[in-house]
Design a protein around this motif. Structure first.
Motif, mmCIF file in Angstrom:
data_model
loop_
_atom_site.group_PDB
_atom_site.id
_atom_site.type_symbol
_atom_site.label_atom_id
_atom_site.label_comp_id
_atom_site.label_asym_id
_atom_site.label_seq_id
_atom_site.Cartn_x
_atom_site.Cartn_y
_atom_site.Cartn_z
ATOM 1 N N LEU A 265 1.600 63.132 17.670
ATOM 2 C CA LEU A 265 0.532 62.261 17.189
ATOM 3 C C LEU A 265 -0.187 61.592 18.361
ATOM 4 O O LEU A 265 -1.416 61.466 18.353
ATOM 5 N N ARG A 266 0.561 61.193 19.377
ATOM 6 C CA ARG A 266 -0.043 60.627 20.574
ATOM 7 C C ARG A 266 -0.949 61.654 21.256
ATOM 8 O O ARG A 266 -2.056 61.342 21.711
ATOM 9 N N ALA A 267 -0.452 62.892 21.336
ATOM 10 C CA ALA A 267 -1.249 63.948 21.959
ATOM 11 C C ALA A 267 -2.521 64.203 21.163
ATOM 12 O O ALA A 267 -3.585 64.474 21.725
ATOM 13 N N ALA A 268 -2.428 64.109 19.843
ATOM 14 C CA ALA A 268 -3.607 64.327 18.998
ATOM 15 C C ALA A 268 -4.673 63.270 19.258
ATOM 16 O O ALA A 268 -5.870 63.570 19.272
ATOM 17 N N THR A 269 -4.250 62.037 19.496
ATOM 18 C CA THR A 269 -5.235 60.998 19.784
ATOM 19 C C THR A 269 -5.915 61.254 21.131
ATOM 20 O O THR A 269 -7.120 61.042 21.277
ATOM 21 N N GLY A 270 -5.137 61.712 22.107
ATOM 22 C CA GLY A 270 -5.742 62.054 23.395
ATOM 23 C C GLY A 270 -6.741 63.179 23.266
ATOM 24 O O GLY A 270 -7.812 63.154 23.883
ATOM 25 N N LEU A 271 -6.420 64.174 22.438
ATOM 26 C CA LEU A 271 -7.339 65.288 22.218
ATOM 27 C C LEU A 271 -8.602 64.817 21.515
ATOM 28 O O LEU A 271 -9.714 65.235 21.853
ATOM 29 N N LEU B 281 -1.701 60.935 8.500
ATOM 30 C CA LEU B 281 -1.793 59.933 9.559
ATOM 31 C C LEU B 281 -2.326 60.564 10.836
ATOM 32 O O LEU B 281 -3.137 59.963 11.550
ATOM 33 N N GLY B 282 -1.885 61.792 11.139
ATOM 34 C CA GLY B 282 -2.370 62.483 12.339
ATOM 35 C C GLY B 282 -3.872 62.695 12.304
ATOM 36 O O GLY B 282 -4.564 62.490 13.310
ATOM 37 N N LEU B 283 -4.406 63.098 11.154
ATOM 38 C CA LEU B 283 -5.856 63.289 11.028
ATOM 39 C C LEU B 283 -6.596 61.966 11.186
ATOM 40 O O LEU B 283 -7.642 61.894 11.849
ATOM 41 N N ALA B 284 -6.057 60.898 10.574
ATOM 42 C CA ALA B 284 -6.695 59.590 10.697
ATOM 43 C C ALA B 284 -6.650 59.097 12.137
ATOM 44 O O ALA B 284 -7.620 58.500 12.634
ATOM 45 N N MET B 285 -5.556 59.362 12.841
ATOM 46 C CA MET B 285 -5.450 58.942 14.237
ATOM 47 C C MET B 285 -6.413 59.713 15.133
ATOM 48 O O MET B 285 -6.966 59.173 16.083
ATOM 49 N N MET B 286 -6.629 60.989 14.827
ATOM 50 C CA MET B 286 -7.621 61.751 15.587
ATOM 51 C C MET B 286 -9.015 61.163 15.376
ATOM 52 O O MET B 286 -9.809 61.051 16.309
ATOM 53 N N GLY B 287 -9.307 60.789 14.113
ATOM 54 C CA GLY B 287 -10.595 60.155 13.834
ATOM 55 C C GLY B 287 -10.735 58.823 14.538
ATOM 56 O O GLY B 287 -11.803 58.496 15.076
ATOM 57 N N GLU B 288 -9.653 58.056 14.584
ATOM 58 C CA GLU B 288 -9.681 56.775 15.294
ATOM 59 C C GLU B 288 -9.946 56.984 16.779
ATOM 60 O O GLU B 288 -10.747 56.275 17.388
ATOM 61 N N ALA B 289 -9.288 57.983 17.374
ATOM 62 C CA ALA B 289 -9.494 58.251 18.794
ATOM 63 C C ALA B 289 -10.901 58.782 19.064
ATOM 64 O O ALA B 289 -11.521 58.449 20.081
ATOM 65 N N PHE B 290 -11.411 59.606 18.154
ATOM 66 C CA PHE B 290 -12.760 60.163 18.308
ATOM 67 C C PHE B 290 -13.798 59.045 18.320
ATOM 68 O O PHE B 290 -14.667 58.986 19.202
ATOM 69 N N THR B 291 -13.705 58.132 17.361
ATOM 70 C CA THR B 291 -14.662 57.027 17.295
ATOM 71 C C THR B 291 -14.444 56.031 18.436
ATOM 72 O O THR B 291 -15.388 55.406 18.924
ATOM 73 N N ARG B 292 -13.190 55.899 18.895
ATOM 74 C CA ARG B 292 -12.908 55.012 20.017
ATOM 75 C C ARG B 292 -13.636 55.478 21.280
ATOM 76 O O ARG B 292 -14.088 54.663 22.096
ATOM 77 N N ALA B 293 -13.759 56.789 21.455
ATOM 78 C CA ALA B 293 -14.472 57.317 22.619
ATOM 79 C C ALA B 293 -15.920 56.855 22.622
ATOM 80 O O ALA B 293 -16.481 56.534 23.681
ATOM 81 N N PHE B 294 -16.551 56.801 21.455
ATOM 82 C CA PHE B 294 -17.932 56.323 21.367
ATOM 83 C C PHE B 294 -18.014 54.835 21.710
ATOM 84 O O PHE B 294 -18.963 54.384 22.366
ATOM 85 N N VAL B 295 -17.003 54.054 21.260
ATOM 86 C CA VAL B 295 -16.971 52.627 21.582
ATOM 87 C C VAL B 295 -16.892 52.413 23.086
ATOM 88 O O VAL B 295 -17.668 51.652 23.687
ATOM 89 N N PHE B 296 -15.958 53.103 23.732
ATOM 90 C CA PHE B 296 -15.767 52.926 25.169
ATOM 91 C C PHE B 296 -16.932 53.489 25.972
ATOM 92 O O PHE B 296 -17.285 52.949 27.024
ATOM 93 N N ALA B 297 -17.529 54.593 25.501
ATOM 94 C CA ALA B 297 -18.685 55.147 26.203
ATOM 95 C C ALA B 297 -19.855 54.177 26.165
ATOM 96 O O ALA B 297 -20.564 53.992 27.166
ATOM 97 N N ALA B 298 -20.073 53.546 25.023
ATOM 98 C CA ALA B 298 -21.152 52.562 24.918
ATOM 99 C C ALA B 298 -20.893 51.369 25.826
ATOM 100 O O ALA B 298 -21.799 50.887 26.521
ATOM 101 N N LEU B 299 -19.654 50.889 25.841
ATOM 102 C CA LEU B 299 -19.324 49.735 26.675
ATOM 103 C C LEU B 299 -19.432 50.080 28.161
ATOM 104 O O LEU B 299 -19.971 49.296 28.956
ATOM 105 N N ALA B 300 -18.943 51.256 28.546
ATOM 106 C CA ALA B 300 -19.030 51.661 29.955
ATOM 107 C C ALA B 300 -20.475 51.851 30.383
ATOM 108 O O ALA B 300 -20.860 51.488 31.499
#
Length: 409
Positions: free
Chosen positions: A54-60, A105-124
């Motif tokens: 699950l951790r690896a899925a979030t990184g992906l 849960l794995g699918l939801a965590m991938m979605g959380e990580a995917f949207t998190r990338a947009f959050v951090f990209a905007a902030l950076a």
């Protein structure tokens, strides 16, 4: 409140403090999730191996999203992307709380990580855009603020909440904190989104233009070295947290509490260096600055591998965090002095971060299985030395004594 030269809103609070608030708030939200999600996975019946997957899925999920996130920031603007991405992230966090099985849960965590990338990209992107106003010596403050939330305040708050609040409430608090970061972001001057006929252009032509632009960035002096350095330090940072505990407890016979102190001081040294050392490291030419970071990191890795006892491990963990902080400052300074679209630049460096976070622990695990835990720290040393050797070639090394190098004005 007033207006900046580009028409953006400004606020009386200094910009660097606004970024600290936004970064720390976002980091705390994700720090809460970093503690709550694995525990929730175990509650759903996940094994230790499944939790690791699950951790690896979030990184992906993050790695897939970083380049599209940068394009979205440049096309639609920082504020709009941050608002929509944080809302989507909150929705994914809600799905995590409602997940009926480990697979869901794995699918939801991938979605959380995917949207998190947009959050951090905007902030950076916002931070790189504002860096001329903030000052190059504060180049590490954004990452340091995020790390402060993710590594310290978020996990502590998440652990405390799980004692007295059901998982649904923990996830809801994390989602609310993520959304609240939009308020201070409203007062940060950011570029306006692309206008005109941009929306009428074919998607293929946009991607072709991006390929050309990325190729140009990769040819800029020092950028390949910075990307390699970002991958390396992230790989070490991600591997250290796991394998220092294994080394301290199983190889050196220390208590779990002592191992936790050793793991924590490395992160504390990294954050303190990112906040305090920018004005000092800025004085050096680019290759010398990278060399200073390498000269601190390499002996620290050797010291951790061979040190006996709590005191020496504590000292070498501290110097390792200091070296990683110095290299992070140099990398961010170089990114901040690059011309071009800030979303594209931030996504390029976030890709290197994602690669390091995924490849580093896998590489370290393979080394530990084959040669033992101390070899994990020794295995990174030749990679840093090779990077320094390549960086020392004069034709490939810009100077960073000022905000905009003369060759790029």
């Amino acid at each position: 409140m007033g207006k900046t030269e580009d028409g953006s809103r400004a606020f009386r609070v200094p910009l660097h403090w606004l970024f600290i608030v936004v970064g720390a708030t976002s980091g705390i939200a994700f720090g809460i999730l970093s503690v709550a999600l694995p525990v929730y996975a175990l509650k759903l019946g996940a094994s230790a191996a499944e939790t690791g997957l699950l951790r690896a899925a979030t990184g992906l999920g993050m790695l897939i999203a970083v380049l599209p996130a940068g394009m979205a920031v440049d096309r639609f603007g920082v504020g709009r992307v941050f608002l929509l991405a944080s809302a989507a992230n909150a929705a994914c966090v809600g799905l995590c709380a409602l997940a009926p099985s480990v697979d869901a849960l794995g699918l939801a965590m991938m979605g959380e990580a995917f949207t998190r990338a947009f959050v951090f990209a905007a902030l950076a992107s916002a931070f790189l855009h504002a860096l001329p106003l903030i000052g190059l010596h504060r180049a590490g403050w954004n990452k340091a603020a995020i790390s402060l939330g993710i590594s310290f305040f978020g996990p502590f708050l998440g652990g405390a909440l799980m004692w007295c609040v059901p998982f649904e409430g923990v996830f809801a608090i994390a989602a609310v904190m993520m959304g609240s970061a939009n308020l201070p972001l409203r007062f940060i001057p950011v570029p306006e989104p692309a206008q005109g006929n941009e929306h009428r252009r074919a998607i293929g032509s946009r991607f072709a233009e991006r390929r050309v632009s990325l190729a140009s960035l990769l040819r800029a002096p020092g950028v390949p070295a910075c990307l390699a350095a970002e991958t390396l330090i992230t790989a070490v940072f991600a591997s250290f947290a796991t394998f220092i505990v294994v080394l301290a407890v199983t190889e050196r016979g220390l208590a779990a509490t002592e191992a936790a102190w050793i793991a924590g001081v490395e992160g504390a040294a990294y954050i303190a260096t990112s906040f305090l050392a920018g004005a000092w490291i800025q004085r050096f030419p680019f290759p010398v600055a990278l060399g200073v970071g390498t000269a601190v990191i390499v002996p620290s890795l050797a010291g951790i591998a061979f040190a006996e006892g709590f005191a020496l491990l504590f000292v070498f963990a501290t110097t390792l965090g200091l070296g990683i902080g110095l290299m992070t400052l140099v990398i961010t300074m170089r990114a901040g002095t690059l011309p071009g679209a800030k979303g594209e630049i931030s996504s390029l460096f976030m890709t290197a971060t994602g690669l390091g976070g995924m490849v580093g622990p896998a590489f370290a695990g393979a080394v530990a299985a084959a040669f033992g835990t101390p070899a994990v720290f020794l295995s990174f040393m030749p990679l840093f030395i090779a990077l320094l050797a390549v960086t020392a070639i004069p034709a490939r090394t810009p100077r960073i004594p000022s905000l905009i190098p003369s060759e790029e004005k």
